[in-house]
Design an enzyme around this catalytic site. Sequence first.
Site, PDB file in Angstrom:
ATOM      1  N   GLY A 208     129.805  26.535  25.752  1.00  4.80           N
ATOM      2  CA  GLY A 208     129.700  27.996  25.813  1.00  4.80           C
ATOM      3  C   GLY A 208     128.542  28.526  25.006  1.00  4.80           C
ATOM      4  O   GLY A 208     127.662  27.757  24.597  1.00  4.80           O
ATOM      5  N   ASN A 209     128.521  29.823  24.804  1.00  4.62           N
ATOM      6  CA  ASN A 209     127.462  30.430  23.989  1.00  4.62           C
ATOM      7  C   ASN A 209     128.050  31.620  23.226  1.00  4.62           C
ATOM      8  O   ASN A 209     129.206  31.986  23.425  1.00  4.62           O
ATOM      9  CB  ASN A 209     126.266  30.837  24.855  1.00  4.62           C
ATOM     10  CG  ASN A 209     126.638  31.887  25.870  1.00  4.62           C
ATOM     11  OD1 ASN A 209     126.925  33.026  25.531  1.00  4.62           O
ATOM     12  ND2 ASN A 209     126.676  31.494  27.142  1.00  4.62           N
ATOM     13  N   ARG A 210     127.236  32.202  22.370  1.00  3.41           N
ATOM     14  CA  ARG A 210     127.756  33.186  21.417  1.00  3.41           C
ATOM     15  C   ARG A 210     127.685  34.633  21.905  1.00  3.41           C
ATOM     16  O   ARG A 210     127.913  35.550  21.126  1.00  3.41           O
ATOM     17  CB  ARG A 210     126.960  33.107  20.110  1.00  3.41           C
ATOM     18  CG  ARG A 210     127.150  31.830  19.358  1.00  3.41           C
ATOM     19  CD  ARG A 210     126.380  31.892  18.059  1.00  3.41           C
ATOM     20  NE  ARG A 210     126.260  30.589  17.436  1.00  3.41           N
ATOM     21  CZ  ARG A 210     127.220  30.018  16.728  1.00  3.41           C
ATOM     22  NH1 ARG A 210     128.373  30.644  16.552  1.00  3.41           N
ATOM     23  NH2 ARG A 210     127.037  28.839  16.205  1.00  3.41           N
TER      24      ARG A 210
END
Length: 404
Positions: A208-210
């Site tokens: 995922g990412n932030r």
Amino acid sequence: MARIVLGVGGGVAAYKSALLLRALTERGHDVRVVPTASALRFVGAATFEALSGNPVATEVWDDVPEVAHVRIGQTADLVLVNPATADLLARAAAGRADDLLTATLLTAHCPVVFVPAMHTEMWLHPATQDNVATLRRRGAVVLPPAVGRLTGPDSGPGRLPEPADVAALAEVVLTAGAPALRQDLAGRRVVISAGGTREPLDPVRFLGNRSSGMQGWALARVAAARGAEVVLVAANVEAPAPFGVRVVPVGSAEELRTAVHTEAAVADVVVMAAAVADFRPGTVAASKLKKGSAGEPTSVDLVRNADVLVELVAARRTGQRVVGFAAETGDAEGDVLTHARAKLARKGVDLLVVNDVSAGQVFGRADNEVTVLAADGTVTPVPAGRKDVVAAGIWDALAADPAG
Ligand code: CTP
């Protein structure tokens, strides 16, 4: 810190004005509450006085030596009427001054925002619609009401937007003025993707990412306030839907791709604010990957995801606008704008919203600062500010683009 007059009309939704008052004081504003006499039948003056730290008056006969009916309006930075009932909109449109709130509306030099709440029939009645048009013509902001549950069993347009949405939009008007919430998107269909995709590795893990999704949320909230019909394709964002916005939740890049294409087929504007994974694991394990097992993985094979933005540009309908986002840093090959111009040309978008991330992350912060590039080469800097204020600047850049 701004001086805000919170006018409260006499509808059952008046109870939400106590929460709005709280949200405004928590943002550091000095709030003076001016309820109508009927508003005080729903919420007591003591509640408003305790939460605001200021005295509460309803009639021009209160605090006569202070000449409150003139002074309160003259010294305000914003008058926010929440809820604005059909009767209050009618009295404001007629220029009446029969209580302290309407007198304040006549003496205010600052922006005025009405947040209507009433039964659907009252909202749709031509008398109310004429009053709203009159107030807007004079420069006031009249927010479109939310659609949803009303008093009793009824539901439809007329519901008061939630306090968090109203507080965010009040901040936009305080910073950028009433034109920042003009009705220039009325009748337009807008699709916005927001958040960060998650690419599954096994039933419990993902890459995922932030991305917090908050800039996309702000774009949706401001577009709805400016009259648009808004769909938010939201990748893994927990926040409540902004008022007037339909949220389509998605998980992976592939799910986002399907949802965005479905919604874009009928949209006038598509904004890709989501952080879409460029790659996904080539195989997704059917059961949880375990350490020490025979199939213990030592690496992850990645395959390329489709570039949704490029696909949207290829499928763009006549008159449809496609807006991309880019997070860039300067390097030996060029500065942020050079990279951004190359990306705009490569992707073929109408507008590119550029975040300079050289100085650090923007994820999860309340503030943002962007530059908007248009296909004709126009560069519009949007000053640093809260994400809702930046969102208004982005919609302004789209409205100013001659190709639109
Ligand atoms: N985007 C998309 N589909 C992808 C990846 C990105 O639609 N699979 C969109 C994003 O929503 C955003 C824009 O493309 O609007 C970002 O462009 P992108 O080229 O992905 O940015 P970077 O990943 O920063 O690209 P590069 O590494 O090439 O700079």
